[in-house]
Scaffold this motif. Structure first.
Motif, PDB file in Angstrom:
ATOM      1  N   TRP A  34       0.799  -1.121   0.069  1.00  0.00           N
ATOM      2  CA  TRP A  34      -0.190  -0.124  -0.124  1.00  0.00           C
ATOM      3  C   TRP A  34       0.912   1.074  -0.029  1.00  0.00           C
ATOM      4  O   TRP A  34       0.532   2.217  -0.805  1.00  0.00           O
ATOM      5  CB  TRP A  34      -1.068   0.160   1.136  1.00  0.00           C
ATOM      6  CG  TRP A  34      -1.947   1.136   1.165  1.00  0.00           C
ATOM      7  CD1 TRP A  34      -3.167   1.420   0.583  1.00  0.00           C
ATOM      8  CD2 TRP A  34      -1.763   2.302   1.893  1.00  0.00           C
ATOM      9  NE1 TRP A  34      -3.582   2.463   0.733  1.00  0.00           N
ATOM     10  CE2 TRP A  34      -2.888   3.225   1.457  1.00  0.00           C
ATOM     11  CE3 TRP A  34      -0.477   3.021   2.803  1.00  0.00           C
ATOM     12  CZ2 TRP A  34      -2.868   4.453   2.137  1.00  0.00           C
ATOM     13  CZ3 TRP A  34      -0.711   4.297   3.137  1.00  0.00           C
ATOM     14  CH2 TRP A  34      -1.895   4.984   2.827  1.00  0.00           C
ATOM     15  N   TRP A  35       1.721   1.307   0.840  1.00  0.00           N
ATOM     16  CA  TRP A  35       2.948   2.527   0.983  1.00  0.00           C
ATOM     17  C   TRP A  35       3.457   2.710  -0.449  1.00  0.00           C
ATOM     18  O   TRP A  35       3.849   3.883  -0.843  1.00  0.00           O
ATOM     19  CB  TRP A  35       3.812   2.287   1.985  1.00  0.00           C
ATOM     20  CG  TRP A  35       3.244   2.801   3.246  1.00  0.00           C
ATOM     21  CD1 TRP A  35       3.062   1.779   4.301  1.00  0.00           C
ATOM     22  CD2 TRP A  35       2.822   4.039   3.657  1.00  0.00           C
ATOM     23  NE1 TRP A  35       2.454   2.401   5.395  1.00  0.00           N
ATOM     24  CE2 TRP A  35       2.023   3.544   5.077  1.00  0.00           C
ATOM     25  CE3 TRP A  35       2.905   5.149   3.196  1.00  0.00           C
ATOM     26  CZ2 TRP A  35       1.916   4.941   5.679  1.00  0.00           C
ATOM     27  CZ3 TRP A  35       2.468   6.348   3.928  1.00  0.00           C
ATOM     28  CH2 TRP A  35       1.864   6.355   5.106  1.00  0.00           C
ATOM     29  N   ASP A  40       3.639  10.501  -2.808  1.00  0.00           N
ATOM     30  CA  ASP A  40       3.753  11.721  -2.345  1.00  0.00           C
ATOM     31  C   ASP A  40       4.382  11.916  -0.956  1.00  0.00           C
ATOM     32  O   ASP A  40       4.685  12.968  -0.474  1.00  0.00           O
ATOM     33  CB  ASP A  40       2.531  12.771  -2.450  1.00  0.00           C
ATOM     34  CG  ASP A  40       1.950  13.089  -3.718  1.00  0.00           C
ATOM     35  OD1 ASP A  40       2.852  12.948  -4.733  1.00  0.00           O
ATOM     36  OD2 ASP A  40       0.760  13.170  -3.806  1.00  0.00           O
ATOM     37  N   ILE A  41       4.764  10.691  -0.334  1.00  0.00           N
ATOM     38  CA  ILE A  41       5.670  10.759   0.946  1.00  0.00           C
ATOM     39  C   ILE A  41       7.053  10.850   0.750  1.00  0.00           C
ATOM     40  O   ILE A  41       7.587  11.374   1.874  1.00  0.00           O
ATOM     41  CB  ILE A  41       5.581   9.178   1.338  1.00  0.00           C
ATOM     42  CG1 ILE A  41       6.303   7.994   0.625  1.00  0.00           C
ATOM     43  CG2 ILE A  41       4.258   8.684   1.680  1.00  0.00           C
ATOM     44  CD1 ILE A  41       6.394   6.665   1.012  1.00  0.00           C
ATOM     45  N   TRP A  42       7.503  11.026  -0.577  1.00  0.00           N
ATOM     46  CA  TRP A  42       8.747  11.425  -0.653  1.00  0.00           C
ATOM     47  C   TRP A  42       9.074  12.959  -1.098  1.00  0.00           C
ATOM     48  O   TRP A  42       8.225  13.447  -1.712  1.00  0.00           O
ATOM     49  CB  TRP A  42       9.422  10.618  -1.983  1.00  0.00           C
ATOM     50  CG  TRP A  42       9.279   9.263  -1.759  1.00  0.00           C
ATOM     51  CD1 TRP A  42       8.491   8.439  -2.320  1.00  0.00           C
ATOM     52  CD2 TRP A  42      10.021   8.389  -0.933  1.00  0.00           C
ATOM     53  NE1 TRP A  42       8.558   7.107  -2.122  1.00  0.00           N
ATOM     54  CE2 TRP A  42       9.389   6.945  -1.021  1.00  0.00           C
ATOM     55  CE3 TRP A  42      10.890   8.557   0.066  1.00  0.00           C
ATOM     56  CZ2 TRP A  42      10.047   5.855  -0.361  1.00  0.00           C
ATOM     57  CZ3 TRP A  42      11.347   7.625   0.770  1.00  0.00           C
ATOM     58  CH2 TRP A  42      10.874   6.285   0.542  1.00  0.00           C
ATOM     59  N   TYR A  52       1.899  12.315   6.361  1.00  0.00           N
ATOM     60  CA  TYR A  52       1.442  10.872   6.318  1.00  0.00           C
ATOM     61  C   TYR A  52       1.518  10.398   4.953  1.00  0.00           C
ATOM     62  O   TYR A  52       2.578   9.879   4.598  1.00  0.00           O
ATOM     63  CB  TYR A  52       0.118  10.561   6.970  1.00  0.00           C
ATOM     64  CG  TYR A  52      -0.106   9.190   7.094  1.00  0.00           C
ATOM     65  CD1 TYR A  52       0.402   8.399   8.314  1.00  0.00           C
ATOM     66  CD2 TYR A  52      -1.102   8.450   6.380  1.00  0.00           C
ATOM     67  CE1 TYR A  52       0.037   7.245   8.581  1.00  0.00           C
ATOM     68  CE2 TYR A  52      -1.118   6.932   6.883  1.00  0.00           C
ATOM     69  CZ  TYR A  52      -0.745   6.429   7.907  1.00  0.00           C
ATOM     70  OH  TYR A  52      -1.017   5.072   8.322  1.00  0.00           O
ATOM     71  N   SER A  53       0.377  10.546   4.012  1.00  0.00           N
ATOM     72  CA  SER A  53       0.741  10.229   2.812  1.00  0.00           C
ATOM     73  C   SER A  53       0.940  11.062   1.812  1.00  0.00           C
ATOM     74  O   SER A  53       1.374  11.129   0.538  1.00  0.00           O
ATOM     75  CB  SER A  53      -1.095   9.816   2.199  1.00  0.00           C
ATOM     76  OG  SER A  53      -1.198   8.368   2.704  1.00  0.00           O
ATOM     77  N   VAL A 330      -4.631  11.512   5.010  1.00  0.00           N
ATOM     78  CA  VAL A 330      -4.388  10.609   3.527  1.00  0.00           C
ATOM     79  C   VAL A 330      -4.673  11.532   2.209  1.00  0.00           C
ATOM     80  O   VAL A 330      -3.857  11.510   1.350  1.00  0.00           O
ATOM     81  CB  VAL A 330      -4.915   9.160   3.528  1.00  0.00           C
ATOM     82  CG1 VAL A 330      -4.918   8.689   2.198  1.00  0.00           C
ATOM     83  CG2 VAL A 330      -4.494   8.609   4.658  1.00  0.00           C
ATOM     84  N   GLU A 331      -5.885  12.105   2.214  1.00  0.00           N
ATOM     85  CA  GLU A 331      -5.988  12.889   1.113  1.00  0.00           C
ATOM     86  C   GLU A 331      -6.032  14.312   1.325  1.00  0.00           C
ATOM     87  O   GLU A 331      -6.457  14.876   2.285  1.00  0.00           O
ATOM     88  CB  GLU A 331      -7.521  12.885   0.768  1.00  0.00           C
ATOM     89  CG  GLU A 331      -7.939  11.224   0.364  1.00  0.00           C
ATOM     90  CD  GLU A 331      -7.214  10.440  -0.655  1.00  0.00           C
ATOM     91  OE1 GLU A 331      -6.910  11.212  -1.712  1.00  0.00           O
ATOM     92  OE2 GLU A 331      -7.188   9.313  -0.850  1.00  0.00           O
ATOM     93  N   SER A 332      -5.263  15.060   0.460  1.00  0.00           N
ATOM     94  CA  SER A 332      -4.859  16.439   0.571  1.00  0.00           C
ATOM     95  C   SER A 332      -6.281  17.276   0.450  1.00  0.00           C
ATOM     96  O   SER A 332      -6.163  18.557   1.084  1.00  0.00           O
ATOM     97  CB  SER A 332      -3.861  17.027  -0.558  1.00  0.00           C
ATOM     98  OG  SER A 332      -4.329  16.595  -1.745  1.00  0.00           O
ATOM     99  N   ARG A 333      -7.189  16.826  -0.310  1.00  0.00           N
ATOM    100  CA  ARG A 333      -8.581  17.682  -0.417  1.00  0.00           C
ATOM    101  C   ARG A 333      -9.403  16.557  -0.339  1.00  0.00           C
ATOM    102  O   ARG A 333      -9.685  15.510  -0.876  1.00  0.00           O
ATOM    103  CB  ARG A 333      -8.410  18.221  -1.656  1.00  0.00           C
ATOM    104  CG  ARG A 333      -7.816  19.327  -1.948  1.00  0.00           C
ATOM    105  CD  ARG A 333      -7.672  19.879  -3.522  1.00  0.00           C
ATOM    106  NE  ARG A 333      -8.785  20.049  -4.214  1.00  0.00           N
ATOM    107  CZ  ARG A 333      -8.897  19.969  -5.523  1.00  0.00           C
ATOM    108  NH1 ARG A 333      -7.743  19.751  -6.328  1.00  0.00           N
ATOM    109  NH2 ARG A 333      -9.920  20.379  -5.981  1.00  0.00           N
ATOM    110  N   THR A 334     -10.452  17.213   0.610  1.00  0.00           N
ATOM    111  CA  THR A 334     -11.643  16.196   0.981  1.00  0.00           C
ATOM    112  C   THR A 334     -12.982  17.017   1.165  1.00  0.00           C
ATOM    113  O   THR A 334     -13.130  18.131   1.222  1.00  0.00           O
ATOM    114  CB  THR A 334     -11.314  15.416   2.338  1.00  0.00           C
ATOM    115  OG1 THR A 334     -11.373  16.358   3.439  1.00  0.00           O
ATOM    116  CG2 THR A 334     -10.071  14.576   2.406  1.00  0.00           C
TER     117      THR A 334
END
Length: 389
Positions: A34-35, A40-42, A52-53, A330-334
């Motif tokens: 999953w990771w 975008d974790i890098w 986180y994500s 996890v999601e930058s826009r929700t």
């Protein structure tokens, strides 16, 4: 956290039934795979970032540093396990029916559920002993999901910044500032119903304001309506308060171009009902629906919320809260389907909210995301009796 499972093998532990080394291996390897879907974790230099994500300093605490993300390396303890250990020689397994679909966890005050292909945790009684950032969201939310991450407020002005996912918020100033459950005066795992069919529930009593008392009952999913769980709130208001009861947060991005979700389109299998109307024109009628009709959003699966109590007696309304960027883990826009209402000073009201969640995943086509939406659960008989007394 997945390092725990690799450490079991490294320590030479004997697994308790019904666990097998194939199940343990599956947990670890699915986690690592999953990771690898989270690019975008890098950072641009190839290092892990705080967040986180995706890079998100909003999630940081005062004990974090640039080295903190490298606690992730604990997940690789499994690499120190000998090649002939059953961890490596076993085939990956899913738990299947070996683990209960509903599990009471009395010590932490949780109920775990894996009905409807949705792994989640109902929670009451958790609170942090020191002033952690967003502590009400990190510990005080009603539910935590492996598919739909929790949100913390990136600002402190209006619902869009508070991002009340799986929380009930109260405002006594017209909706500028909001208070939610942080610390409960009482929290317990109780049972409702009779005989062998008794349902485990989590009950908490909490006060967003000194003269506003809330008694919340969290009810896990039932096999007949596996993608729904219930929240019942009995609210005694010593002042006038606005309320906002939020479902899970879900990605607010169209697959085509990453823009905000449009009104729901069955042919594309994504969108919202009612429509998202932004943060500056909240009185637009198209952005609201009756509480019994509810609100939903479909992108990476589907989430939604409906009011199940007597609409004539209460009259909540549903809309989509367009949460501020960087509020979610996890999601930058929700976007967060939400039920809103105003309680007058001196009133006592009951809310019963049905929370819908159907994650995306292998073998779940988009056409099925809303399959259970039009079949919400009924209010249990025992809850109706409590509401009438």
């Amino acid at each position: 956290m997945v390092s725990f499972w690799g450490a079991l093998a490294y320590a030479g532990a004997e697994l308790p039934e019904p666990l097998t080394w194939g199940m343990v291996k599956g947990v670890v390897l699915r986690h690592l795979r999953w990771w690898q879907t989270q690019p975008d974790i890098w950072s641009p230099s190839g290092t892990l970032t705080i967040g986180y994500s995706y890079p998100n300093i909003q999630m940081a605490e005062n004990y974090n540093s640039p080295g903190s993300p490298y606690w992730a390396c604990l997940a690789f303890i499994c690499l120190a396990v000998p090649a002939d250990h059953p961890f490596w020689t076993s085939e990956e397994q899913l738990p299947g029916d070996a683990i209960p679909k509903i599990k009471e966890l009395p010590q932490p005050g949780h109920i775990a559920s894996y009905l409807g292909n949705h792994c989640m945790l109902l929670s009451s009684g958790q609170a942090c002993s020191y002033p952690m950032k967003g502590t009400h969201a990190k510990y005080g939310s009603f539910a935590y999901s492996s598919a739909y991450a929790y949100s913390v407020p990136p600002g402190l002005f209006t619902l869009e910044q508070y991002a009340l996912a799986s929380q009930l918020g109260f405002s006594d100033d017209g909706g500028e500032y909001w208070k939610t459950r942080r610390k409960s005066e009482y929290a317990g795992l109780e049972h409702r119903g009779s005989g062998g069919a008794a349902t485990p529930v989590l009950v908490s009593v909490w006060k967003p304001f000194p003269d506003v008392t809330v008694r919340t009952t969290l009810i896990p999913p039932d096999p007949g309506t596996a993608n729904w769980h219930l929240r019942a709130h009995r609210i005694e208001a010593g002042r006038e308060v606005m309320t906002a009861d939020g479902s899970f947060a879900i990605a607010n991005q169209r697959a085509l171009d990453g823009r905000y979700l449009d009104p729901y389109d069955a042919s594309s299998g994504e969108g919202t009902y009612p429509r998202i109307i932004g943060n500056y024109d909240l009185n637009t009628p198209d952005g609201w629906s009756a509480g019994k009709e509810g609100a939903f959003a479909v992108s990476k699966g589907a989430v939604g919320i409906r009011a199940l109590e007597d609409e004539a007696a209460v009259g909540r309304a549903a809309n989509l809260v367009n949460a501020d960027p960087n509020s979610n883990l996890v999601e930058s826009r929700t976007v967060i389907p939400t039920l809103q209402h105003t309680i007058e000073k001196g009133q006592t009201v009951w809310y019963v909210s049905g929370i819908y969640a159907r994650p995306s995943g292998e073998g779940v086509p988009k056409e099925m995301y809303l399959d259970g939406w039009d079949n919400p659960p009924q209010i249990p008989v025992w809850l109706k009796a409590e509401m009438e007394t």
